[in-house]
Design a protein around this motif. Structure first.
Motif, PDB file in Angstrom:
ATOM      1  N   ALA A  68       0.833  -1.208   0.000  1.00  0.00           N
ATOM      2  CA  ALA A  68       0.000   0.000   0.000  1.00  0.00           C
ATOM      3  C   ALA A  68       0.862   1.249   0.000  1.00  0.00           C
ATOM      4  O   ALA A  68       0.503   2.267  -0.606  1.00  0.00           O
ATOM      5  N   ALA A  69       2.010   1.177   0.653  1.00  0.00           N
ATOM      6  CA  ALA A  69       2.929   2.325   0.662  1.00  0.00           C
ATOM      7  C   ALA A  69       3.495   2.573  -0.733  1.00  0.00           C
ATOM      8  O   ALA A  69       3.676   3.731  -1.144  1.00  0.00           O
ATOM      9  N   LEU A  70       3.782   1.508  -1.481  1.00  0.00           N
ATOM     10  CA  LEU A  70       4.225   1.673  -2.870  1.00  0.00           C
ATOM     11  C   LEU A  70       3.157   2.386  -3.684  1.00  0.00           C
ATOM     12  O   LEU A  70       3.447   3.277  -4.501  1.00  0.00           O
ATOM     13  N   GLN A  71       1.901   2.001  -3.460  1.00  0.00           N
ATOM     14  CA  GLN A  71       0.801   2.634  -4.173  1.00  0.00           C
ATOM     15  C   GLN A  71       0.674   4.100  -3.776  1.00  0.00           C
ATOM     16  O   GLN A  71       0.479   4.975  -4.632  1.00  0.00           O
ATOM     17  N   ALA A  72       0.772   4.382  -2.488  1.00  0.00           N
ATOM     18  CA  ALA A  72       0.675   5.762  -2.010  1.00  0.00           C
ATOM     19  C   ALA A  72       1.796   6.630  -2.593  1.00  0.00           C
ATOM     20  O   ALA A  72       1.567   7.770  -3.014  1.00  0.00           O
ATOM     21  N   GLN A  73       3.018   6.093  -2.627  1.00  0.00           N
ATOM     22  CA  GLN A  73       4.134   6.869  -3.167  1.00  0.00           C
ATOM     23  C   GLN A  73       3.949   7.127  -4.657  1.00  0.00           C
ATOM     24  O   GLN A  73       4.289   8.206  -5.160  1.00  0.00           O
ATOM     25  N   ALA A  74       3.398   6.141  -5.373  1.00  0.00           N
ATOM     26  CA  ALA A  74       3.130   6.343  -6.800  1.00  0.00           C
ATOM     27  C   ALA A  74       2.125   7.467  -7.005  1.00  0.00           C
ATOM     28  O   ALA A  74       2.261   8.283  -7.934  1.00  0.00           O
ATOM     29  N   LEU A  75       1.118   7.545  -6.152  1.00  0.00           N
ATOM     30  CA  LEU A  75       0.125   8.623  -6.240  1.00  0.00           C
ATOM     31  C   LEU A  75       0.752   9.977  -5.951  1.00  0.00           C
ATOM     32  O   LEU A  75       0.454  10.978  -6.620  1.00  0.00           O
TER      33      LEU A  75
END
Length: 349
Positions: free
Chosen positions: A142-149
């Motif tokens: 989820a952190a990878l997704q948040a950083q991508a956003l």
């Protein structure tokens, strides 16, 4: 669709960090009794029963058969089970009623996340050849997704903190919520996600009753009619997906009829603040839509029940006359891999 199907009752537990003193059956029993009492139905009146849970959480195979003790499976009943969130059990029950095989259905789901390390357990959802052996846990992904956003300019850390604050404030009106009110946003858990960006770990259960046509109107003053429901899945490999978008959610919403007319309420199964950003974009939700008035999964996230709760919360608002057309969303898997979208409507007032 040849038959109208509605959610006519919804009940859930008070969600807690741990319920180690209770078995799954003991946790379920009050919920099942409550949801049936709302309709006046007895177990023998139910045409079809479907449940959602996970053997991985329970730590034993075919654990759902024990939970049937809470329903009462003798004399024999028409029953099924899905090894995922109860929202998909509702989908199966909906198809059963739509086909005319039953007029009423009981759907329930439950999950006890407290007994083991949930972040490790959820790695079993990953691609077993290339990803799971690396042991990336649910928060790290989820952190990878948040950083991508954040890198894409779709959000930033203060905006994510605002999502968490709004959700927990909404939860003050929800007596079943595990977290509510002024909850500190906390330290980084996995950057850029802080503890406040992540869901609480807890135990809980939920149940709904479905009914078809005039039977629904007989049993409920204002049924929440399922006008459309659909579910889609992303590619299993995270490396071939754009984590800043959710095409499966958008397609499921299109097939369910979300974009035909505006909705006034949206219950989104977004366990992480960053996932609400993705879902709002995919579902084209603006500020006129009230999002997660129950507090959502950031206030209580019983794994395998949180998606069904989103449908139940949306339906309950229609029952109370607080909503006329609501959207409910459920997800399963890492980074919004599988998504189900339903549109619920009340009769005109």
């Amino acid at each position: 669709m040849t038959r109208e199907i509605a959610v006519i009752a919804f009940a859930q537990t008070d969600h807690r960090r741990t319920s180690q003193e209770l078995s799954e059956v003991e946790m379920l029993m009050p919920v099942l009794h409550e949801v049936l009492a709302q309709t006046g139905l007895k177990t023998a009146d139910i045409g079809f029963t479907c449940s959602g849970s996970s053997d991985y959480l329970a730590g034993r195979a075919f654990s759902f058969t024990l939970a049937l003790d809470g329903v009462g499976a003798w004399p024999p009943i028409s029953e099924s089970h899905v090894e995922t969130d109860g929202a998909w059990a509702l989908y199966e029950a909906w198809t059963k009623l739509l086909a005319g095989d039953a007029d009423t259905a009981l759907v329930y789901s439950y999950g006890k996340s407290s007994p083991g390390p949930l972040r490790d357990v959820l790695t079993r959802q990953l691609d077993p050849y290339y990803v799971a052996p690396l042991w990336p846990d649910s928060v790290a992904l989820a952190a990878l997704q948040a950083q991508a956003l954040i890198d894409a300019g779709d959000t930033d850390e203060p905006a994510l903190a605002a999502v968490a604050a709004r959700s927990r404030e909404n939860a003050t009106a929800n007596s079943h919520a595990q977290l509510s009110g002024s909850v500190p946003h906390g330290d980084y858990l996995v950057r850029p996600l802080r503890t406040g960006d992540c869901p609480p770990i807890g135990d809980g259960a939920a149940a709904v009753v479905l009914a078809a046509g005039e039977r629904a109107r007989e049993l409920c003053d204002r049924p929440a009619w399922i006008r459309g429901i659909d579910h889609r899945i992303e590619a299993h490999s995270l490396g071939v997906r754009d984590l800043t978008d959710s095409p499966s959610t958008r397609l499921a919403a299109e097939k369910a009829g979300v974009f035909e007319r505006p909705v006034d309420t949206a219950e989104l199964h977004a366990p992480f603040t960053s996932q609400e950003v993705v879902l709002r974009k995919a579902l084209k939700l603006d500020d006129t839509v009230r999002v997660n008035p129950s507090g959502g999964a950031l206030a209580a996230n019983p794994v395998m029940a949180a998606g069904l709760i989103r449908i139940g919360e949306a339906a309950a608002r229609i029952h109370r006359g607080e909503s006329d057309r609501a959207l409910a969303h459920a997800t399963s898997g890492p980074c919004l891999q599988q998504n189900l979208v339903a549109v619920l409507e009340g009769d005109p007032r």
